[in-house]
Design a protein around this motif. Structure first.
Motif, PDB file in Angstrom:
ATOM      1  N   LEU B 177       0.852  -1.192   0.000  1.00 48.91           N
ATOM      2  CA  LEU B 177       0.000   0.000   0.000  1.00 48.91           C
ATOM      3  C   LEU B 177       0.886   1.239   0.000  1.00 48.91           C
ATOM      4  O   LEU B 177       1.657   1.464   0.937  1.00 48.91           O
ATOM      5  CB  LEU B 177      -0.910   0.009   1.234  1.00 48.91           C
ATOM      6  N   LEU B 178       0.765   2.043  -1.048  1.00 51.16           N
ATOM      7  CA  LEU B 178       1.559   3.273  -1.174  1.00 51.16           C
ATOM      8  C   LEU B 178       0.815   4.439  -0.552  1.00 51.16           C
ATOM      9  O   LEU B 178      -0.344   4.688  -0.870  1.00 51.16           O
ATOM     10  CB  LEU B 178       1.835   3.569  -2.653  1.00 51.16           C
ATOM     11  N   MET B 179       1.498   5.159   0.322  1.00 52.16           N
ATOM     12  CA  MET B 179       0.925   6.398   0.850  1.00 52.16           C
ATOM     13  C   MET B 179       1.309   7.489  -0.140  1.00 52.16           C
ATOM     14  O   MET B 179       2.461   7.915  -0.187  1.00 52.16           O
ATOM     15  CB  MET B 179       1.490   6.669   2.250  1.00 52.16           C
ATOM     16  N   ILE B 180       0.329   7.929  -0.918  1.00 55.98           N
ATOM     17  CA  ILE B 180       0.635   8.859  -2.019  1.00 55.98           C
ATOM     18  C   ILE B 180       0.181  10.267  -1.670  1.00 55.98           C
ATOM     19  O   ILE B 180      -0.957  10.487  -1.259  1.00 55.98           O
ATOM     20  CB  ILE B 180       0.022   8.368  -3.353  1.00 55.98           C
ATOM     21  N   SER B 181       1.103  11.228  -1.819  1.00 57.62           N
ATOM     22  CA  SER B 181       0.748  12.636  -1.603  1.00 57.62           C
ATOM     23  C   SER B 181       0.674  13.268  -2.982  1.00 57.62           C
ATOM     24  O   SER B 181       0.708  12.575  -3.977  1.00 57.62           O
ATOM     25  CB  SER B 181       1.826  13.314  -0.771  1.00 57.62           C
ATOM     26  N   GLY B 182       0.599  14.576  -3.033  1.00 59.37           N
ATOM     27  CA  GLY B 182       0.572  15.222  -4.346  1.00 59.37           C
ATOM     28  C   GLY B 182       1.969  15.602  -4.823  1.00 59.37           C
ATOM     29  O   GLY B 182       2.112  16.286  -5.817  1.00 59.37           O
ATOM     30  N   GLY B 183       2.990  15.155  -4.111  1.00 60.05           N
ATOM     31  CA  GLY B 183       4.352  15.599  -4.409  1.00 60.05           C
ATOM     32  C   GLY B 183       5.046  14.769  -5.478  1.00 60.05           C
ATOM     33  O   GLY B 183       4.438  13.966  -6.177  1.00 60.05           O
ATOM     34  N   ILE B 184       6.352  14.973  -5.552  1.00 60.42           N
ATOM     35  CA  ILE B 184       7.148  14.322  -6.596  1.00 60.42           C
ATOM     36  C   ILE B 184       7.518  12.893  -6.182  1.00 60.42           C
ATOM     37  O   ILE B 184       7.559  11.980  -7.000  1.00 60.42           O
ATOM     38  CB  ILE B 184       8.445  15.132  -6.843  1.00 60.42           C
ATOM     39  N   ASP B 185       7.796  12.701  -4.880  1.00 62.98           N
ATOM     40  CA  ASP B 185       8.442  11.469  -4.445  1.00 62.98           C
ATOM     41  C   ASP B 185       7.549  10.234  -4.433  1.00 62.98           C
ATOM     42  O   ASP B 185       7.937   9.175  -4.929  1.00 62.98           O
ATOM     43  CB  ASP B 185       9.034  11.672  -3.042  1.00 62.98           C
ATOM     44  N   SER B 186       6.356  10.353  -3.815  1.00 59.78           N
ATOM     45  CA  SER B 186       5.587   9.124  -3.607  1.00 59.78           C
ATOM     46  C   SER B 186       5.192   8.407  -4.904  1.00 59.78           C
ATOM     47  O   SER B 186       5.252   7.178  -4.953  1.00 59.78           O
ATOM     48  CB  SER B 186       4.383   9.385  -2.704  1.00 59.78           C
ATOM     49  N   ALA B 268      -2.792   3.659   7.595  1.00 61.13           N
ATOM     50  CA  ALA B 268      -2.352   2.931   6.404  1.00 61.13           C
ATOM     51  C   ALA B 268      -2.289   1.437   6.697  1.00 61.13           C
ATOM     52  O   ALA B 268      -2.685   0.605   5.887  1.00 61.13           O
ATOM     53  CB  ALA B 268      -0.989   3.448   5.952  1.00 61.13           C
ATOM     54  N   GLU B 269      -1.826   1.091   7.897  1.00 57.76           N
ATOM     55  CA  GLU B 269      -1.732  -0.332   8.219  1.00 57.76           C
ATOM     56  C   GLU B 269      -3.121  -0.974   8.256  1.00 57.76           C
ATOM     57  O   GLU B 269      -3.324  -2.081   7.775  1.00 57.76           O
ATOM     58  CB  GLU B 269      -1.028  -0.535   9.558  1.00 57.76           C
ATOM     59  N   LYS B 270      -4.064  -0.230   8.797  1.00 60.18           N
ATOM     60  CA  LYS B 270      -5.427  -0.774   8.851  1.00 60.18           C
ATOM     61  C   LYS B 270      -5.986  -0.979   7.437  1.00 60.18           C
ATOM     62  O   LYS B 270      -6.597  -1.999   7.128  1.00 60.18           O
ATOM     63  CB  LYS B 270      -6.341   0.144   9.674  1.00 60.18           C
ATOM     64  N   ILE B 271      -5.774   0.005   6.592  1.00 56.35           N
ATOM     65  CA  ILE B 271      -6.262  -0.115   5.206  1.00 56.35           C
ATOM     66  C   ILE B 271      -5.521  -1.257   4.501  1.00 56.35           C
ATOM     67  O   ILE B 271      -6.114  -2.053   3.767  1.00 56.35           O
ATOM     68  CB  ILE B 271      -6.050   1.207   4.437  1.00 56.35           C
ATOM     69  N   ALA B 272      -4.210  -1.357   4.757  1.00 57.52           N
ATOM     70  CA  ALA B 272      -3.413  -2.408   4.114  1.00 57.52           C
ATOM     71  C   ALA B 272      -3.961  -3.778   4.491  1.00 57.52           C
ATOM     72  O   ALA B 272      -4.097  -4.667   3.646  1.00 57.52           O
ATOM     73  CB  ALA B 272      -1.949  -2.284   4.538  1.00 57.52           C
ATOM     74  N   ARG B 273      -4.297  -3.962   5.749  1.00 57.56           N
ATOM     75  CA  ARG B 273      -4.805  -5.275   6.174  1.00 57.56           C
ATOM     76  C   ARG B 273      -6.147  -5.570   5.505  1.00 57.56           C
ATOM     77  O   ARG B 273      -6.412  -6.706   5.123  1.00 57.56           O
ATOM     78  CB  ARG B 273      -4.907  -5.338   7.692  1.00 57.56           C
ATOM     79  N   GLU B 274      -6.973  -4.527   5.364  1.00 58.11           N
ATOM     80  CA  GLU B 274      -8.260  -4.734   4.654  1.00 58.11           C
ATOM     81  C   GLU B 274      -8.017  -5.221   3.232  1.00 58.11           C
ATOM     82  O   GLU B 274      -8.777  -6.000   2.684  1.00 58.11           O
ATOM     83  CB  GLU B 274      -9.033  -3.405   4.550  1.00 58.11           C
ATOM     84  N   LEU B 306       3.596  -4.043  10.097  1.00 58.41           N
ATOM     85  CA  LEU B 306       3.907  -4.392   8.709  1.00 58.41           C
ATOM     86  C   LEU B 306       5.248  -3.761   8.330  1.00 58.41           C
ATOM     87  O   LEU B 306       5.583  -2.687   8.832  1.00 58.41           O
ATOM     88  CB  LEU B 306       2.839  -3.838   7.748  1.00 58.41           C
ATOM     89  N   PRO B 307       5.983  -4.406   7.448  1.00 57.95           N
ATOM     90  CA  PRO B 307       7.215  -3.748   6.995  1.00 57.95           C
ATOM     91  C   PRO B 307       6.891  -2.474   6.206  1.00 57.95           C
ATOM     92  O   PRO B 307       5.854  -2.405   5.554  1.00 57.95           O
ATOM     93  CB  PRO B 307       7.869  -4.794   6.084  1.00 57.95           C
ATOM     94  N   VAL B 308       7.759  -1.479   6.325  1.00 61.69           N
ATOM     95  CA  VAL B 308       7.571  -0.235   5.572  1.00 61.69           C
ATOM     96  C   VAL B 308       8.700  -0.160   4.546  1.00 61.69           C
ATOM     97  O   VAL B 308       9.875  -0.118   4.913  1.00 61.69           O
ATOM     98  CB  VAL B 308       7.622   1.000   6.497  1.00 61.69           C
ATOM     99  N   LEU B 309       8.337  -0.168   3.263  1.00 59.78           N
ATOM    100  CA  LEU B 309       9.348  -0.092   2.215  1.00 59.78           C
ATOM    101  C   LEU B 309       9.523   1.358   1.790  1.00 59.78           C
ATOM    102  O   LEU B 309       8.538   2.059   1.541  1.00 59.78           O
ATOM    103  CB  LEU B 309       8.946  -0.954   1.012  1.00 59.78           C
ATOM    104  N   ARG B 310      10.765   1.781   1.743  1.00 53.91           N
ATOM    105  CA  ARG B 310      11.077   3.169   1.355  1.00 53.91           C
ATOM    106  C   ARG B 310      12.090   3.125   0.223  1.00 53.91           C
ATOM    107  O   ARG B 310      13.279   3.335   0.432  1.00 53.91           O
ATOM    108  CB  ARG B 310      11.648   3.930   2.559  1.00 53.91           C
ATOM    109  N   LEU B 370      -9.881   8.772  17.276  1.00 49.75           N
ATOM    110  CA  LEU B 370      -9.500   9.557  16.092  1.00 49.75           C
ATOM    111  C   LEU B 370      -9.266   8.651  14.882  1.00 49.75           C
ATOM    112  O   LEU B 370      -9.624   8.987  13.753  1.00 49.75           O
ATOM    113  CB  LEU B 370      -8.238  10.373  16.386  1.00 49.75           C
ATOM    114  N   LEU B 371      -8.691   7.481  15.141  1.00 46.17           N
ATOM    115  CA  LEU B 371      -8.454   6.544  14.035  1.00 46.17           C
ATOM    116  C   LEU B 371      -9.793   6.064  13.471  1.00 46.17           C
ATOM    117  O   LEU B 371      -9.978   6.031  12.249  1.00 46.17           O
ATOM    118  CB  LEU B 371      -7.643   5.337  14.517  1.00 46.17           C
ATOM    119  N   ARG B 372     -10.714   5.729  14.368  1.00 38.75           N
ATOM    120  CA  ARG B 372     -12.035   5.251  13.919  1.00 38.75           C
ATOM    121  C   ARG B 372     -12.701   6.320  13.051  1.00 38.75           C
ATOM    122  O   ARG B 372     -13.259   6.046  12.001  1.00 38.75           O
ATOM    123  CB  ARG B 372     -12.923   4.934  15.130  1.00 38.75           C
ATOM    124  N   GLU B 373     -12.610   7.555  13.534  1.00 42.12           N
ATOM    125  CA  GLU B 373     -13.261   8.661  12.820  1.00 42.12           C
ATOM    126  C   GLU B 373     -12.636   8.845  11.425  1.00 42.12           C
ATOM    127  O   GLU B 373     -13.340   9.018  10.438  1.00 42.12           O
ATOM    128  CB  GLU B 373     -13.077   9.928  13.643  1.00 42.12           C
TER     129      GLU B 373
END
Lengths: 369, 383
Positions: B177-186, B268-274, B306-310, B370-373
């Motif tokens: 699962l990629l955490m994507i922003s509006g920037g150049i890197d992600s 992100a981890e919660k979404i990844a598991r889903e 979960l492992p975080v790949l960078r 806050l996470l639930r919300e």
């Protein structure tokens, strides 16, 4: 949805548009063609009709353009290359043209504006000299609603240097302020879509005898100053909406002045007025001190109100050039909201909007502390 | 004489007993890339052949093939009966008209009446007669004419080798699962993991009303560009505005970003598991901003298992920009948008936050609530 961003554009007048469409559909011939006489006559009538609303057709003439921006560009671009004096409160159509001319070698002189957005008349006059080709001062500042007394400014400029041209961007004034152009105004830009017309239509009003160079070259339309087959639909629509707008101009002026005052009085203390009291009744700019205008704008949208902002939030360009030129600091510049009206704006809408503004500001303040 | 596209694959040949699996996935990905365009895809030993396509769509098909991970190179060529005369006619078509060249022959059919050398010499000689401005250079030729003698009585004749996207077929390395922003890197980070065969899903955090829809649209546009590289066809978004408000109201200002990152990682981890994704992917590059220090990374990693790949961790900005330009995301990434929220940006963010201090500050918040919300704000956009 309550629309309070009429300084950006207005709802097109449906009846006028239907009339214009009906004419343009039937009379589609090229006005420059030998057989295009009916269209040519209609354009002539529109030209005189629009012009006579604000100036004496015996002394002025009108060149149709693609809008206010083109009119401003033409005014500045074709007027000499010595030095140019403009106010720091000009719309981008004038300001950026000035910057462009500067890069081409023209000296650009910026006259300061006050907190309300009005140009400092004495400072402006001191910048004008015998080498000034043109002075340009916006009639109604589109960000603050401040009304510059262009007639007195033009008179003073002319008294000092009669050959210097005086231009004013009248886009936010035309059809809204009860004024007529004096002979000291050489050039005046107007636009259709700020008074219920279509986008893409405007005009440059020019005092007879002022020499301009052609802006677009081609078939020689508009007295060879702006070639291109005329935008018949837009021009006729402009004529019809102007007819209607000017009929109620004075009544609208008085009524909106009341509504504007009512709105300002209904706003919570956190809203600081930027617009001067004697500004255009069509526009009220306030700043929600310590808050961000564009966030408020989104919260207002959720509450059913469309408002304008002074600037879009971006890390690269945080504030409006004009609001900064007014001399405001960050806490005021951040929170600028522009509320602008049309003849259709009602008292109920103003009351609803005031409530929404107060609620949105309170909400945001509670959220970010 | 039929126009064909010859596709050679990258590292699949390194795979031993799993090779069949990799080839099947590769084949599915190629078919998906060419979806909607008439074609036949044939598998031959060690390569794939696209045939029976509309010649007017050659460029479009090649463009799509060039973005499929696992493609090492491809060539547009001609398929002809393998008699010397037919091969010569095809060779004439693909041959350069001037400059230096050589003919290279590869025979899968070892019973072919001429050896590779003989056939190369024969065709090369005739081409020299035909085009006097050609010269042979077997060491460093400007052009190559390749003859591939197949076992089924056909020969493939082609000139240029076009480079493919390389890497592994997407889907052979699991899902992340990629955490994507509006920037150049992600987007670049997502591209790089897809290149290594990972199925990349996309998650974007927005902060309405502090950010506007324009920011979201921009990310959608980036996601669409990435989907050309078989990255997920959907974008998931979550709103973290209230989390930012709570952090802003209750915690030490210098930890704003650090704490927000920890929330983002948990979400992100919660979404990844889903999604059954096995890892998180970020576009972080060491030291690029205050939150991307080793201390910042440690603080974020501490809240997920979960492992975080960078994949960009050792990249300089200009190296990232080069890839972004190559994959076509750069121009969209640098469009201005309301990246606000300077409202929540501390003047001096903590560069080396201590975990104990972070946890102490975080304890002031109702983390689970806050996470639930934020999870309840989930939106999914098909691209």
């Amino acid at each position: 949805m309550i629309y309070l961003d009429n300084a950006a554009t207005t709802e097109p007048n449906g009846e006028a548009l239907a009339r214009a469409v009906a004419f343009a559909q039937t009379n589609y011939l090229n006005p420059s063609a030998q057989y295009g006489g009916a269209v040519l006559s209609a354009l002539k009538e529109a030209r005189e009709g629009i012009l006579s609303k604000i100036a004496d057709p015996a002394q002025f003439e009108l060149i149709f353009t693609s809008g206010g921006t083109e009119a401003d560009n033409q005014a500045l671009e074709s007027c000499g290359r010595r030095n140019l004096v403009i106010s720091a409160g000009e719309h981008a159509a004038v300001y950026e043209t000035g910057v462009h001319l500067k890069s081409a070698g023209t000296e650009l002189r910026l006259a300061p504006i006050g907190k309300d957005g009005k140009v400092d008349a004495d400072a402006l006059l001191s910048l004008v000299d015998e080498k000034t080709s043109l002075v340009s001062v916006v009639h109604v500042n589109n960000e603050t609603g401040a009304v510059n007394d262009i007639f007195s400014l033009a008179e003073r400029v002319k008294a000092k240097f009669p050959r210097c041209l005086f231009h004013s961007d009248g886009v936010q004034a035309f059809g809204k302020l009860p004024v007529r152009l004096s002979r000291n105004i050489d050039l005046y830009s107007v636009s259709a879509h700020k008074i219920g017309g279509l986008k893409g239509t405007g005009a440059l009003i020019k005092r007879k005898g002022v020499a301009l160079s052609p802006y677009l070259h081609g078939g020689g339309q508009e007295g060879n100053l702006r070639s291109g087959t005329e935008n018949v639909l837009g021009i006729l629509d402009f004529f019809y909406v102007a007819e209607e707008k000017f009929r109620t101009l004075e009544a609208d002026f008085a009524r909106l002045a009341g509504l504007r005052k009512r709105l300002l009085q209904s706003l919570d203390e956190c809203f600081v007025p930027i617009s001067p009291e004697d500004g255009s009744p069509y526009l009220l700019t306030v700043s929600a001190r310590g808050l961000r205008g564009e966030i408020l704008q989104r919260l207002l949208l959720e509450r059913g109100v469309i408002a304008g902002t002074g600037s879009a939030c971006s890390s690269k360009k945080p504030h409006s050039r004009v609001i900064e030129a007014c001399g405001y600091g960050k806490d005021i510049s951040d929170g600028v909201l522009r509320l602008s009206f049309s003849q259709k704006t009602t008292e109920e809408e103003i009351d609803f909007a005031a409530q929404a503004l107060n609620a949105a500001a309170a909400d945001l303040r509670s959220r970010i502390g | 004489m039929e126009k064909v596209i010859i596709i050679r694959y990258a590292e699949i040949h390194l795979k031993g007993k799993n090779r069949g699996y990799f080839e099947r996935v590769f084949c599915v990905n190629l078919e998906r890339a060419m979806k909607g365009l008439r074609h036949e895809l044939h598998r031959t030993s060690g390569r794939y052949l696209v045939a029976n396509f509309d010649e007017a769509q050659t460029e479009e098909i090649c463009g799509r093939i060039s973005r499929v991970f696992g493609v090492h190179s491809y060539s547009v060529g001609l398929s002809v009966p393998y008699d010397a005369e037919s091969i010569y006619r095809a060779a004439k078509e693909v041959s350069p008209r001037e400059g230096t060249f050589k003919v290279v022959t590869h025979r899968a059919d070892k019973k072919y009446p001429m050896t590779s050398m003989e056939l190369s010499a024969h065709i090369g000689g005739r081409l020299l007669d035909e085009f006097p401005a050609l010269r042979v250079d077997v060491h460093e030729p400007e052009h190559t004419v390749c003859l591939d003698i197949r076992e089924n009585g056909t020969a493939l004749v082609f000139g240029k080798f076009e480079r493919g996207a390389g890497g592994m077929p997407v889907g052979t390395s699991g899902k992340g699962l990629l955490m994507i922003s509006g920037g150049i890197d992600s987007p670049v980070a997502g591209y790089m993991m897809a290149k290594r065969g990972m199925n990349v899903e996309l998650l974007h955090f927005h902060s309405y009303p502090y950010t506007n829809d324009g920011a979201k649209e921009k990310v959608k546009e980036l996601a669409k560009l990435l989907s050309k590289y078989s990255v997920s066809g959907k974008l998931i978004t979550l709103n973290v505005a209230h989390i930012q408000e709570e952090i802003h109201a209750k915690c030490a200002a210098e930890l704003n970003v650090t704490l927000l990152r920890r929330f983002m990682f948990r979400l992100a981890e919660k979404i990844a598991r889903e999604l059954n994704a096995k890892c998180l992917i970020t576009g972080e590059s060491l030291g690029q901003v205050a939150s991307q220090t080793i201390e910042g990374i440690t603080s974020s990693n501490a809240v997920v298992s979960l492992p975080v790949l960078r994949p960009l961790i050792g990249f300089d900005k200009d190296e990232i920009v080069l890839v972004a330009k190559k994959i076509g995301t750069f121009e969209t990434s640098v469009l201005p948008f309301e990246d606000c929220c300077t409202v929540f940006l501390p003047e001096f963010p903590a560069i080396k936050p201590k975990l104990s201090f972070i946890e102490e500050e975080e304890n002031k918040l109702d983390v689970d609530g806050l996470l639930r919300e934020a999870l309840a704000s989930k939106e999914v956009f098909a691209l």
